[in-house]
Design a protein around this motif. Structure first.
Motif, PDB file in Angstrom:
ATOM      1  N   GLU A  82     -17.966  20.178  -8.032  1.00  0.00           N
ATOM      2  CA  GLU A  82     -18.530  20.930  -6.919  1.00  0.00           C
ATOM      3  C   GLU A  82     -17.503  21.905  -6.372  1.00  0.00           C
ATOM      4  N   ASN A  83     -17.961  22.830  -5.593  1.00  0.00           N
ATOM      5  CA  ASN A  83     -17.065  23.779  -4.929  1.00  0.00           C
ATOM      6  C   ASN A  83     -16.585  23.153  -3.618  1.00  0.00           C
ATOM      7  N   ASN A  84     -15.717  22.111  -3.758  1.00  0.00           N
ATOM      8  CA  ASN A  84     -15.224  21.387  -2.594  1.00  0.00           C
ATOM      9  C   ASN A  84     -14.157  22.192  -1.872  1.00  0.00           C
ATOM     10  N   CYS A  85     -14.116  22.034  -0.562  1.00  0.00           N
ATOM     11  CA  CYS A  85     -13.032  22.582   0.259  1.00  0.00           C
ATOM     12  C   CYS A  85     -12.336  21.407   0.930  1.00  0.00           C
ATOM     13  N   THR A  86     -11.011  21.355   0.840  1.00  0.00           N
ATOM     14  CA  THR A  86     -10.277  20.218   1.389  1.00  0.00           C
ATOM     15  C   THR A  86      -9.194  20.690   2.347  1.00  0.00           C
ATOM     16  N   LEU A  87      -8.799  19.777   3.219  1.00  0.00           N
ATOM     17  CA  LEU A  87      -7.732  20.030   4.182  1.00  0.00           C
ATOM     18  C   LEU A  87      -6.923  18.747   4.310  1.00  0.00           C
ATOM     19  N   ASP A  88      -5.655  18.805   3.894  1.00  0.00           N
ATOM     20  CA  ASP A  88      -4.815  17.609   3.916  1.00  0.00           C
ATOM     21  C   ASP A  88      -4.553  17.142   5.341  1.00  0.00           C
ATOM     22  N   GLU A  89      -4.533  15.825   5.482  1.00  0.00           N
ATOM     23  CA  GLU A  89      -4.202  15.201   6.761  1.00  0.00           C
ATOM     24  C   GLU A  89      -2.743  14.768   6.710  1.00  0.00           C
ATOM     25  N   GLU A  90      -1.908  15.426   7.498  1.00  0.00           N
ATOM     26  CA  GLU A  90      -0.487  15.093   7.548  1.00  0.00           C
ATOM     27  C   GLU A  90      -0.295  13.975   8.568  1.00  0.00           C
ATOM     28  N   GLN A  91      -0.253  12.743   8.064  1.00  0.00           N
ATOM     29  CA  GLN A  91      -0.230  11.595   8.946  1.00  0.00           C
ATOM     30  C   GLN A  91       0.743  10.554   8.414  1.00  0.00           C
ATOM     31  N   ASN A  92       1.556   9.997   9.315  1.00  0.00           N
ATOM     32  CA  ASN A  92       2.447   8.897   8.959  1.00  0.00           C
ATOM     33  C   ASN A  92       1.755   7.584   9.329  1.00  0.00           C
ATOM     34  N   ILE A 149      21.784  16.297   1.734  1.00  0.00           N
ATOM     35  CA  ILE A 149      20.712  16.245   2.716  1.00  0.00           C
ATOM     36  C   ILE A 149      20.876  14.979   3.542  1.00  0.00           C
ATOM     37  N   THR A 150      20.701  15.083   4.844  1.00  0.00           N
ATOM     38  CA  THR A 150      20.736  13.930   5.738  1.00  0.00           C
ATOM     39  C   THR A 150      19.393  13.830   6.449  1.00  0.00           C
ATOM     40  N   LEU A 151      18.755  12.662   6.346  1.00  0.00           N
ATOM     41  CA  LEU A 151      17.429  12.457   6.922  1.00  0.00           C
ATOM     42  C   LEU A 151      17.442  11.282   7.884  1.00  0.00           C
ATOM     43  N   CYS A 152      16.668  11.416   8.943  1.00  0.00           N
ATOM     44  CA  CYS A 152      16.458  10.311   9.873  1.00  0.00           C
ATOM     45  C   CYS A 152      15.104  10.519  10.546  1.00  0.00           C
ATOM     46  N   GLY A 153      14.686   9.551  11.370  1.00  0.00           N
ATOM     47  CA  GLY A 153      13.396   9.676  12.049  1.00  0.00           C
ATOM     48  C   GLY A 153      12.258   9.197  11.160  1.00  0.00           C
ATOM     49  N   ARG A 154      11.080   9.820  11.336  1.00  0.00           N
ATOM     50  CA  ARG A 154       9.864   9.418  10.623  1.00  0.00           C
ATOM     51  C   ARG A 154       9.392  10.534   9.694  1.00  0.00           C
ATOM     52  N   ARG A 155       9.027  10.173   8.470  1.00  0.00           N
ATOM     53  CA  ARG A 155       8.373  11.082   7.544  1.00  0.00           C
ATOM     54  C   ARG A 155       7.776  10.273   6.399  1.00  0.00           C
ATOM     55  N   SER A 156       6.812  10.876   5.715  1.00  0.00           N
ATOM     56  CA  SER A 156       6.179  10.216   4.571  1.00  0.00           C
ATOM     57  C   SER A 156       5.619  11.279   3.643  1.00  0.00           C
ATOM     58  N   ASN A 157       5.373  10.848   2.392  1.00  0.00           N
ATOM     59  CA  ASN A 157       4.807  11.731   1.367  1.00  0.00           C
ATOM     60  C   ASN A 157       5.543  13.070   1.288  1.00  0.00           C
ATOM     61  N   VAL A 184       0.845  -1.196   0.000  1.00  0.00           N
ATOM     62  CA  VAL A 184       0.000   0.000   0.000  1.00  0.00           C
ATOM     63  C   VAL A 184       0.880   1.247   0.000  1.00  0.00           C
ATOM     64  N   GLN A 185       0.623   2.122  -0.944  1.00  0.00           N
ATOM     65  CA  GLN A 185       1.274   3.437  -0.972  1.00  0.00           C
ATOM     66  C   GLN A 185       0.188   4.495  -0.824  1.00  0.00           C
ATOM     67  N   ILE A 186       0.225   5.233   0.264  1.00  0.00           N
ATOM     68  CA  ILE A 186      -0.745   6.305   0.490  1.00  0.00           C
ATOM     69  C   ILE A 186      -0.281   7.537  -0.264  1.00  0.00           C
ATOM     70  N   LEU A 187      -1.088   7.981  -1.206  1.00  0.00           N
ATOM     71  CA  LEU A 187      -0.754   9.167  -1.989  1.00  0.00           C
ATOM     72  C   LEU A 187      -1.200  10.450  -1.292  1.00  0.00           C
ATOM     73  N   ARG A 188      -2.422  10.401  -0.775  1.00  0.00           N
ATOM     74  CA  ARG A 188      -2.967  11.596  -0.133  1.00  0.00           C
ATOM     75  C   ARG A 188      -4.149  11.200   0.740  1.00  0.00           C
ATOM     76  N   SER A 189      -4.275  11.847   1.875  1.00  0.00           N
ATOM     77  CA  SER A 189      -5.460  11.700   2.726  1.00  0.00           C
ATOM     78  C   SER A 189      -5.901  13.100   3.136  1.00  0.00           C
ATOM     79  N   PHE A 190      -7.216  13.341   3.106  1.00  0.00           N
ATOM     80  CA  PHE A 190      -7.680  14.695   3.385  1.00  0.00           C
ATOM     81  C   PHE A 190      -9.139  14.690   3.826  1.00  0.00           C
TER      82      PHE A 190
END
Length: 372
Positions: free
Chosen positions: A79-89, A207-215, A58-64
């Protein structure tokens, strides 16, 4: 990484600068199933459950969160939708099943774009990626492919360190690279250092990355990128799952079929997307035809130029001949004129001589007569 599930945009065709590569490369087949699942919050549904076929991740592209003025349970572009992205790992990324909990109550988070109106549905867009299309970071050291998935050994199972792996990615000179971090699950930084980390070398910067992140997406402004993963020891972390792509992309063709679930409590639109990146012979023929047409045009221009030069030369030669004929005519006229003058002069001179001779003879005769 956000995308809509009902559309795919084929890229425009590139010029014959890439013709050698088109002749060399054949068909690259990347099987990916993409879909979206959503639910109205007022239906009291507890979760959105995703299940991919066996051997897929499973690859989550976007949740909102979204607000639909018509009460739809999913995003509708009309429709005139309004959205708000959910920043979730989501921990289920990389598994073949994923369950995402919905907020309790009949309303969700407020959407700022609609005057702080509470959202009335929640939507997740995802892909099911076959495991066979993901390369092991520690097994392939160098690649020139236009795009691909990369993961740590055993992903999504926990890492077994210590180890260090490197991979060099190089695309065409006129391209740059987008690196998408689908899932990064490494040890958190302790103090100022990362014991487990991903190092990205992009020539001028790193760039050096560690910890948790997604998308997350990183733009590499060069056609070459080096990545290095260092893991210090065993742990309870999955590692990483990446996707890279060259930009601008080369020509692709896509085939999509739609299957819609009319479940009253949830809306699930499934897209069986089989993206086939094909360096097609038709494209090659078009490119070669363009080359041939260009050569023919150049030859035609050269021929026209030669005809023009010949026409100019003929005109010049004609003019010179006309001038020469005129000069010859003038010369002949002048010679005739001089000859006529000479003849008139000779004729008049002869008459004068005859007259003088007659005059002298007459004088002599007169003198003789007087003496006698």
């Amino acid at each position: 990484m956000a995308c809509t599930t009902a559309t795919t945009t084929p890229t425009t065709t590139w010029s014959f600068l890439i013709l050698p590569f088109l002749l060399y490369l054949d068909i690259i087949n990347r099987g990916v199933n993409g879909a979206m699942i959503s639910a109205c919050l007022k239906k009291q549904k507890k979760s959105l459950d995703i299940k991919c076929p066996t051997g897929s991740m499973v690859q989550i592209l976007r949740s909102f969160y979204g607000y639909s003025p018509n009460g739809s349970c999913h995003y509708n572009p009309d429709e005139n939708n309004c959205t708000l992205d959910e920043e979730q790992n989501y921990p289920c990324i990389g598994q073949d099943t994923c369950s995402i909990n919905l907020p309790s109550g009949n309303v969700g988070r407020m959407t700022n774009k609609c005057n702080n109106t509470n959202s009335n549905y929640f939507q997740v867009e995802y892909k099911c990626v076959k495991e066979e299309y993901t390369q092991d970071l520690c097994k392939k050291r160098y690649t020139t492919e236009q795009s691909g998935y990369i993961s740590t050994p055993r992903y999504p199972k926990n890492l077994h360190g210590p180890f260090t792996c490197n991979m060099d990615i190089k695309v065409l000179p006129h391209q740059k690279i987008y690196l998408h971090i689908i899932d990064l699950d490494l040890k958190e930084k302790k103090g100022s250092n990362c014991t487990d980390y991903l190092y990205i070398d992009q020539k001028l910067t790193s760039i050096t990355l560690c910890g948790r992140r997604s998308n997350d997406r990183i733009e590499i402004f060069h056609n070459e990128m080096k990545i290095k993963l260092t893991v210090g020891s065993k742990g309870s972390h999955k590692g990483l799952w990446l996707y890279y792509e060259a930009f601008p992309p080369l020509p692709t063709t896509s085939t999509i079929t739609y299957e819609e679930d009319t479940n009253p409590t949830s809306t699930s639109t499934s897209l069986d997307v089989k993206e086939t990146t094909t360096y097609m012979r038709s494209t090659i023929k078009v490119s070669m035809r363009n080359v041939h047409d260009s050569q023919t045009q150049k030859e035609q221009e050269k021929e026209d130029s030669m005809i023009f030069v010949a026409a100019v030369a003929s005109g010049v030669i004609g003019t010179l001949v006309f001038i020469l004929i005129g000069l010859l005519a003038l010369l002949v006229f002048k010679i005739q004129k001089e000859r006529r003058k000479k003849e008139i002069y000779i004729s008049s001179t002869g008459r004068n001589l005859n007259l003088n001779h007659k005059s002298k003879t007459q004088t002599i005769c007169n003198c003789g007569t007087f003496d006698v």
